[in-house]
Design an enzyme around this catalytic site. Sequence first.
Site, PDB file in Angstrom:
ATOM      1  N   HIS A  72      42.905  34.502   6.096  1.00 40.27           N
ATOM      2  CA  HIS A  72      41.919  34.657   5.023  1.00 40.27           C
ATOM      3  C   HIS A  72      41.171  33.339   4.849  1.00 40.27           C
ATOM      4  O   HIS A  72      39.948  33.311   4.752  1.00 40.27           O
ATOM      5  CB  HIS A  72      42.630  35.073   3.743  1.00 40.27           C
ATOM      6  CG  HIS A  72      41.717  35.323   2.587  1.00 40.27           C
ATOM      7  ND1 HIS A  72      40.864  36.400   2.541  1.00 40.27           N
ATOM      8  CD2 HIS A  72      41.512  34.638   1.434  1.00 40.27           C
ATOM      9  CE1 HIS A  72      40.175  36.373   1.420  1.00 40.27           C
ATOM     10  NE2 HIS A  72      40.552  35.310   0.725  1.00 40.27           N
ATOM     11  N   HIS A  91      45.213  39.570  -6.616  1.00 41.59           N
ATOM     12  CA  HIS A  91      44.206  40.458  -7.190  1.00 41.59           C
ATOM     13  C   HIS A  91      44.780  41.842  -7.487  1.00 41.59           C
ATOM     14  O   HIS A  91      45.743  42.283  -6.850  1.00 41.59           O
ATOM     15  CB  HIS A  91      43.026  40.647  -6.226  1.00 41.59           C
ATOM     16  CG  HIS A  91      42.197  39.432  -6.024  1.00 41.59           C
ATOM     17  ND1 HIS A  91      41.111  39.125  -6.817  1.00 41.59           N
ATOM     18  CD2 HIS A  91      42.292  38.438  -5.100  1.00 41.59           C
ATOM     19  CE1 HIS A  91      40.559  37.994  -6.389  1.00 41.59           C
ATOM     20  NE2 HIS A  91      41.262  37.554  -5.348  1.00 41.59           N
TER      21      HIS A  91
END
Length: 296
Positions: free
Chosen positions: A151, A212
Amino acid sequence: VSTQSTGKKGSMLAARILTNSVRCLSSKLFHSLPTYHDHRKMKVNLIPLLEDNYGYLIIDESTNVGAIVDPVTPETVLKAVSDSGVKVEQVLTTHHHWDHAGGNEELNCKKPGMTFYGGDDRIGALNKKVIHNETFSIGSMKVTCFETPCHTTGHICYLLEGEGADPAVFTGDTLFAGGCGRFFEGTAPQMYRALIEVLSSLPNNTRVYCGHEYTAQNLKFAKHVEPNNPDVLAMIDEVAKKRGAGEPTIPTTIGQEKKFNPFMRVKENEVQKFAGSSDPVEVMRIIREAKDHFRG
């Protein structure tokens, strides 16, 4: 007797009204209700931040020492610290993106002298850069750092363990409930290593605290990949109930992720059939690309 009964009913009604009021207020202030998770000798306070982020306050109960994970909005996080009465001098940053590390500089000004851990020089206020398998302590709890680049190149996941405590791993934007992070700065082999070789090797009861609230959408894609997977279908129902009540879907466990997260299941026949490949690394690449374009 009737007066006592009425008093009990009144108290119960008042409690329900107060609970509902807190839920309504929280739903206006946060995207999810703040929650508290007991790991036996360690507690994790989940702190909703921004539109869908989560920060965390880790508390070692034996020493009343804690640490903060990804405090993007310092005022909210410091209030949680104050309310808990815990001593906090450590900040664990998973990666440099603004919605995780963007509060570090302000936090450093508001509370000088803290140690900011991370694996990327782009992280604000960083004063302790860590590497793979490096360890340190939060009170009596052991923290192990895992380099999980993909990421971002400097992404770190943090595993917390302690004698008599249930383990927890803070995965930022590498592993989500039912999904994984986009490959912004990395490749499928890197994410395969992070998810399959590193995180999948943790004990199945390790609770996963990600960055998240993406679970509902992730599970729509998981169903797209494995429409007949009973664990996916059951989790979709559970998540719908939690989100309907304003509750977070975090944490899950490593054991659960292996059952319903397609990115943790790239060796499974049904996932490989969807991808049209028997090479698990190639499957990782194909299903991430499919997820990038999935609108569900």
